[in-house]
Scaffold this motif. Structure first.
Motif, PDB file in Angstrom:
ATOM      1  N   GLU A   1       8.811  10.547  -1.760  1.00  0.00           N
ATOM      2  CA  GLU A   1       7.718   9.943  -0.688  1.00  0.00           C
ATOM      3  C   GLU A   1       8.530   8.558  -0.281  1.00  0.00           C
ATOM      4  O   GLU A   1       8.440   7.741  -1.318  1.00  0.00           O
ATOM      5  CB  GLU A   1       6.345  10.071  -1.245  1.00  0.00           C
ATOM      6  CG  GLU A   1       5.252   9.416  -0.399  1.00  0.00           C
ATOM      7  CD  GLU A   1       4.061   9.384  -1.028  1.00  0.00           C
ATOM      8  OE1 GLU A   1       2.980   8.943  -0.127  1.00  0.00           O
ATOM      9  OE2 GLU A   1       4.153   9.725  -2.190  1.00  0.00           O
TER      10      GLU A   1
ATOM     11  N   ILE B   1       8.577   4.564   1.206  1.00  0.00           N
ATOM     12  CA  ILE B   1       7.781   3.338   1.390  1.00  0.00           C
ATOM     13  C   ILE B   1       7.491   3.150   2.950  1.00  0.00           C
ATOM     14  O   ILE B   1       8.305   3.123   3.791  1.00  0.00           O
ATOM     15  CB  ILE B   1       8.736   2.160   0.871  1.00  0.00           C
ATOM     16  CG1 ILE B   1       8.879   2.538  -0.857  1.00  0.00           C
ATOM     17  CG2 ILE B   1       7.567   1.087   1.054  1.00  0.00           C
ATOM     18  CD1 ILE B   1       9.582   1.203  -1.374  1.00  0.00           C
ATOM     19  N   THR B   2       6.078   3.092   3.321  1.00  0.00           N
ATOM     20  CA  THR B   2       5.975   3.164   4.581  1.00  0.00           C
ATOM     21  C   THR B   2       4.891   1.853   4.930  1.00  0.00           C
ATOM     22  O   THR B   2       4.335   1.740   6.100  1.00  0.00           O
ATOM     23  CB  THR B   2       5.000   4.178   4.936  1.00  0.00           C
ATOM     24  OG1 THR B   2       3.879   4.526   4.132  1.00  0.00           O
ATOM     25  CG2 THR B   2       5.755   5.673   4.930  1.00  0.00           C
ATOM     26  N   ASP B   3       4.511   0.900   4.085  1.00  0.00           N
ATOM     27  CA  ASP B   3       3.887  -0.155   4.426  1.00  0.00           C
ATOM     28  C   ASP B   3       4.839  -1.313   4.853  1.00  0.00           C
ATOM     29  O   ASP B   3       5.164  -2.093   4.283  1.00  0.00           O
ATOM     30  CB  ASP B   3       2.808  -0.597   3.302  1.00  0.00           C
ATOM     31  CG  ASP B   3       2.048  -1.733   3.619  1.00  0.00           C
ATOM     32  OD1 ASP B   3       1.939  -2.019   4.870  1.00  0.00           O
ATOM     33  OD2 ASP B   3       1.186  -2.409   2.417  1.00  0.00           O
TER      34      ASP B   3
ATOM     35  N   ASN C   1       0.783  -1.262   0.018  1.00  0.00           N
ATOM     36  CA  ASN C   1       0.118   0.146   0.037  1.00  0.00           C
ATOM     37  C   ASN C   1       0.758   1.102  -0.104  1.00  0.00           C
ATOM     38  O   ASN C   1       1.967   1.214   0.747  1.00  0.00           O
ATOM     39  CB  ASN C   1      -1.028   0.064   1.363  1.00  0.00           C
ATOM     40  CG  ASN C   1      -1.962  -1.052   1.161  1.00  0.00           C
ATOM     41  OD1 ASN C   1      -2.510  -1.309   0.095  1.00  0.00           O
ATOM     42  ND2 ASN C   1      -2.295  -1.572   2.260  1.00  0.00           N
ATOM     43  N   GLY C   2       0.426   2.462  -0.566  1.00  0.00           N
ATOM     44  CA  GLY C   2       0.991   3.478  -0.732  1.00  0.00           C
ATOM     45  C   GLY C   2       2.403   3.537  -1.643  1.00  0.00           C
ATOM     46  O   GLY C   2       2.308   2.912  -2.795  1.00  0.00           O
ATOM     47  N   ALA C   3       3.226   4.452  -1.311  1.00  0.00           N
ATOM     48  CA  ALA C   3       4.106   4.781  -2.178  1.00  0.00           C
ATOM     49  C   ALA C   3       5.138   3.344  -2.360  1.00  0.00           C
ATOM     50  O   ALA C   3       5.401   2.778  -1.385  1.00  0.00           O
ATOM     51  CB  ALA C   3       5.219   5.645  -1.550  1.00  0.00           C
ATOM     52  N   LYS C   4       5.716   3.240  -3.831  1.00  0.00           N
ATOM     53  CA  LYS C   4       6.654   2.105  -3.746  1.00  0.00           C
ATOM     54  C   LYS C   4       7.860   2.834  -4.664  1.00  0.00           C
ATOM     55  O   LYS C   4       8.316   2.352  -5.742  1.00  0.00           O
ATOM     56  CB  LYS C   4       6.041   1.259  -4.855  1.00  0.00           C
ATOM     57  CG  LYS C   4       4.643   0.794  -4.389  1.00  0.00           C
ATOM     58  CD  LYS C   4       4.072  -0.209  -5.470  1.00  0.00           C
ATOM     59  CE  LYS C   4       2.673  -0.591  -4.870  1.00  0.00           C
ATOM     60  NZ  LYS C   4       1.528   0.290  -4.986  1.00  0.00           N
TER      61      LYS C   4
END
Length: 494
Positions: A193, A195-197, A157-160
């Protein structure tokens, strides 16, 4: 007929099952010692050769006149507790201790589960142990259900975010994780940004390196795969430890390997068992972290001792302290095995031997420099890499390495550390020329002032160096054996 066939199968398979259960019940991997196949290499391994020369028939020992002088990786006749010999590893195995296999012995000493040394695949079962370990890639087995890795992965999920190598800098807010197998964090970047998942696993598609990441980061664009698993079925860190143990097809070739990894199956024990595996593997990793700290502290203690001794010493030119060996050798004029050192075989900053230096004269084409055990090898190409190594056996080396010979073993053991020190490396970097291939020269490097240690200083420094080397050897053994320990943990539970 069917009844007779069933009886035939039962008689044979029950024997196999009996031996398999006995073997599987043994949690300790079997220690295997295997010598080289080449005749010359066998002589070096055994420490002796047979002489047929008239008047001197019989055994001729390598290293001296009698077995008390023998030079072999098998044992040390003068020190039975020598941790660099195979006999010490065997003693550890018999004592049930955690094995510490030095890197230089890993070509001869391996471990394998007892079940992999018995042949259960044939109809006739003879219960004979084989030293040829059967490797398993896709045919894994476990007491738990198994599932393909690709079916366990979920979207991140989110940024990659990916960034190019040119964007990576030495300092910044966000760490950059690439597929490099030599470092965990390659560099840093700002203004993107992260990666935070988390947590997740970074897989190097080309290098087959695995990295468990539990902090915000950015990935390099050079073939990194980010793998997130379904937490209701499999714990991310259990997945990391198991995936790291998989022998991936064609791992030694330059190609994309995720297509092989995702087809591998992974056992799925209950989550509490997965957590127990993680806890025990983490304990091994913590021991490795402690070992790395011990190595660095040991090296720094030597550096401080050298700095203190240097301040109170007279100084002279390096060329007056060390002899540069320039004995050239044409490999094509010789045959048989040879120990060959290239720059790639010396680890930057530490001087540790890396890779395999065993070669043959026939495989080496250009002129090289001869070296002897006790010589100090100094990398003259790109000296900022600070590649300085104390040779432990005779051989030859690349002409991009200076071979330095000191008056005695004590000075060699001391100066291999001094030549790696920051003050000396800084002085060498002032002598470098060449933009594409920066090199120092002996003409310039030999003029650098170095301390002239007194006999008393040499004795004191050598004691400190020996103590540091013992610490480093023990700590390095902890690091070297860690993969085998984690493999044994996986086998115990799976």
């Amino acid at each position: 007929m069917a009844q007779r066939f069933t009886q035939f199968c039962r008689e044979r398979e029950q024997t196999k099952l009996f031996y398999y259960l006995l073997a599987a019940h043994n949690p300790t991997p079997v220690l295997l010692v295997k010598g080289p196949s080449d005749n010359k290499a066998q002589q070096q391994f055994l420490g002796y050769e047979w002489s047929g020369a008239k008047g001197s028939e019989g055994i001729r020992y390598i290293g001296g006149e009698s077995v008390h002088d023998i030079n072999t990786p098998l044992f040390d006749p003068k020190d039975r507790s020598n941790a660099s010999k195979i006999s010490h590893v065997i003693r550890q195995a018999f004592a049930g201790e955690a094995l510490q296999i030095p890197s230089e012995l890993q070509a001869y000493v391996t471990q394998a589960p007892l079940t992999e040394l018995l042949e259960f695949g044939r109809v006739e079962f003879d219960a004979v142990l084989s030293l040829a370990v059967k490797t398993k890639t896709s045919a894994l087995s476990s007491r738990w259900p198994m599932q393909q890795i690709e079916t366990l992965l979920v979207p991140v999920n989110g940024a990659k975010t990916k960034i190019e190598e040119s964007q990576i800098v030495a300092q910044g807010r966000l760490p950059v994780i690439t597929q490099s197998s030599n470092e965990f964090i390659t560099g840093y970047v700002d203004g993107v940004e992260p990666i935070t998942d988390l947590p997740l696993v970074v897989f190097g598609d080309h290098t087959c390196a695995f990295k468990f990441v539990d902090f915000p980061f950015v990935r390099g664009a050079d073939g990194t795969q980010i793998l997130k698993t379904d937490g209701s079925i499999i714990r991310e860190k259990y997945f990391y430890y198991f995936a790291s143990s998989i022998k991936i097809e064609n791992a030694d070739r330059y190609e994309r390997h995720f297509k092989y990894l995702k087809k591998q199956k992974i056992p799925l024990p209950p989550l509490n068992i997965q957590q127990q595996i993680v806890a025990e593997c983490e304990a091994v990793d913590q021991a490795v972290d402690v070992a790395k700290v011990n190595i660095e502290q040991a090296r720094q203690s030597v550096v401080r001792s050298l700095e203190d001794a240097s301040k109170s010493s007279q100084h002279d030119k390096l060329t007056h302290i060390a002899q540069r060996v320039s004995d050239s050798i044409d490999p094509q004029q010789h045959t048989g095995p040879v120990n060959y050192f290239g720059l790639e075989n010396i680890e930057s900053q530490t001087g540790k031997k890396i890779g395999n230096t065993a070669s043959t004269y026939g495989a080496i084409k250009s002129t090289k420099t001869s070296l002897k055990a006790g010589d100090v090898l100094y990398g003259k190409l790109r000296p900022n890499l600070n590649k300085v190594h104390l040779a432990t056996e005779d051989g030859i080396c690349s002409t991009d390495i200076y071979v330095l010979r000191f008056a005695n073993a004590a000075l060699a053991n001391i100066f291999v550390h001094y030549l790696r020190s920051k003050p000396f490396n800084d002085a060498v970097l002032q002598t470098v020329s060449g933009q594409q291939l920066p090199r120092t020269s002996w003409t310039a490097m030999g003029q650098i002032p170095v301390p002239v240690f007194t006999a008393a200083q040499q004795t004191a420094l050598l004691g400190q160096v020996d103590a540091a080397n013992q610490t480093i050897t023990a700590a390095q053994a902890t690091i070297t054996t860690a993969p085998a320990q984690k493999q044994a943990i996986l086998q115990k539970y799976l």
